[in-house]
Design a protein around this motif. Structure first.
Motif, PDB file in Angstrom:
ATOM      1  N   GLU A  57      83.979  14.209   9.178  1.00 23.81           N
ATOM      2  CA  GLU A  57      84.158  15.152   9.999  1.00 23.81           C
ATOM      3  C   GLU A  57      84.723  16.111  10.653  1.00 23.81           C
ATOM      4  O   GLU A  57      85.118  17.327  10.189  1.00 23.81           O
ATOM      5  CB  GLU A  57      82.747  15.386  11.025  1.00 23.81           C
ATOM      6  CG  GLU A  57      82.171  17.016  11.769  1.00 23.81           C
ATOM      7  CD  GLU A  57      80.532  16.467  12.405  1.00 23.81           C
ATOM      8  OE1 GLU A  57      80.569  17.670  12.557  1.00 23.81           O
ATOM      9  OE2 GLU A  57      80.167  15.521  12.443  1.00 23.81           O
ATOM     10  N   ALA A  58      85.954  15.192  11.435  1.00 26.56           N
ATOM     11  CA  ALA A  58      86.863  15.747  12.124  1.00 26.56           C
ATOM     12  C   ALA A  58      87.837  16.148  11.169  1.00 26.56           C
ATOM     13  O   ALA A  58      88.370  17.345  11.544  1.00 26.56           O
ATOM     14  CB  ALA A  58      87.796  15.235  12.946  1.00 26.56           C
ATOM     15  N   TRP A  59      88.960  15.721  10.083  1.00 26.58           N
ATOM     16  CA  TRP A  59      89.182  15.842   9.069  1.00 26.58           C
ATOM     17  C   TRP A  59      89.258  17.067   8.582  1.00 26.58           C
ATOM     18  O   TRP A  59      90.268  18.006   7.896  1.00 26.58           O
ATOM     19  CB  TRP A  59      89.644  14.910   8.493  1.00 26.58           C
ATOM     20  CG  TRP A  59      90.011  13.472   8.735  1.00 26.58           C
ATOM     21  CD1 TRP A  59      89.888  11.851   8.852  1.00 26.58           C
ATOM     22  CD2 TRP A  59      91.217  13.077   9.396  1.00 26.58           C
ATOM     23  NE1 TRP A  59      90.181  11.390   9.692  1.00 26.58           N
ATOM     24  CE2 TRP A  59      91.491  11.633  10.137  1.00 26.58           C
ATOM     25  CE3 TRP A  59      92.307  14.035   9.975  1.00 26.58           C
ATOM     26  CZ2 TRP A  59      92.809  11.131  10.886  1.00 26.58           C
ATOM     27  CZ3 TRP A  59      93.705  14.116  10.542  1.00 26.58           C
ATOM     28  CH2 TRP A  59      93.484  12.151  11.304  1.00 26.58           C
ATOM     29  N   THR A  60      87.449  17.602   8.176  1.00 21.36           N
ATOM     30  CA  THR A  60      86.969  18.076   7.128  1.00 21.36           C
ATOM     31  C   THR A  60      87.295  19.640   8.137  1.00 21.36           C
ATOM     32  O   THR A  60      87.495  20.603   7.971  1.00 21.36           O
ATOM     33  CB  THR A  60      85.697  18.368   6.975  1.00 21.36           C
ATOM     34  OG1 THR A  60      85.555  17.528   6.349  1.00 21.36           O
ATOM     35  CG2 THR A  60      85.156  19.986   6.831  1.00 21.36           C
ATOM     36  N   GLU A  61      86.909  19.472   9.396  1.00 23.55           N
ATOM     37  CA  GLU A  61      87.011  20.458  10.451  1.00 23.55           C
ATOM     38  C   GLU A  61      88.897  20.946  10.977  1.00 23.55           C
ATOM     39  O   GLU A  61      89.012  21.913  10.925  1.00 23.55           O
ATOM     40  CB  GLU A  61      86.261  20.459  11.865  1.00 23.55           C
ATOM     41  CG  GLU A  61      85.004  20.372  11.668  1.00 23.55           C
ATOM     42  CD  GLU A  61      84.534  21.500  11.114  1.00 23.55           C
ATOM     43  OE1 GLU A  61      85.307  23.107  11.891  1.00 23.55           O
ATOM     44  OE2 GLU A  61      83.130  21.447  10.064  1.00 23.55           O
TER      45      GLU A  61
END
Length: 115
Positions: A57-61
């Motif tokens: 999720e962090a990489w996507t955001e």
């Protein structure tokens, strides 16, 4: 000295056990606060499978955040993009630690973002 050795080992074991829990708690806290750049930095240091959902999720955001910054170039084609110092520092640290992001974003970041 020998008397304290078992106590020292017990303390180290408890500390090392608690560290994993603290990392997960810290990741959850950053996620809940929407601090995905900080979470991505933490993910570069902790690539264990137990943190995969937080990190994905962090990489996507983070990717969306960088894309958003760089898309400002379309609106200001003759100017370099101005980014606040804290964000710029975090993004540049992520680019230095994540090979995929470095390959995808670094050339554009250097070209378009004002120092």
């Amino acid at each position: 000295m020998i008397r304290f050795f078992p106590t020292l080992i017990s303390i180290l074991a408890l500390l090392s056990y608690g560290c994993g829990k603290d990392i997960g708690s810290r990741m959850l806290e950053l996620k809940n606060q929407g601090k995905y750049l900080e979470l991505s930095l933490l993910c570069t240091e902790h690539r264990e499978k137990e943190y995969k959902s937080y990190c994905d999720e962090a990489w996507t955001e983070t990717s969306a955040k960088i894309d958003g910054i760089l898309s400002q170039k379309a609106e200001l084609p003759f100017l370099r993009i101005s980014v606040d110092k804290g964000t710029r520092k975090q993004v540049e640290e992520i680019l230095s630690k994540n090979p995929e992001f470095r390959e995808k974003y670094l050339p554009l970041w250097k070209k378009f973002v004002q120092e």
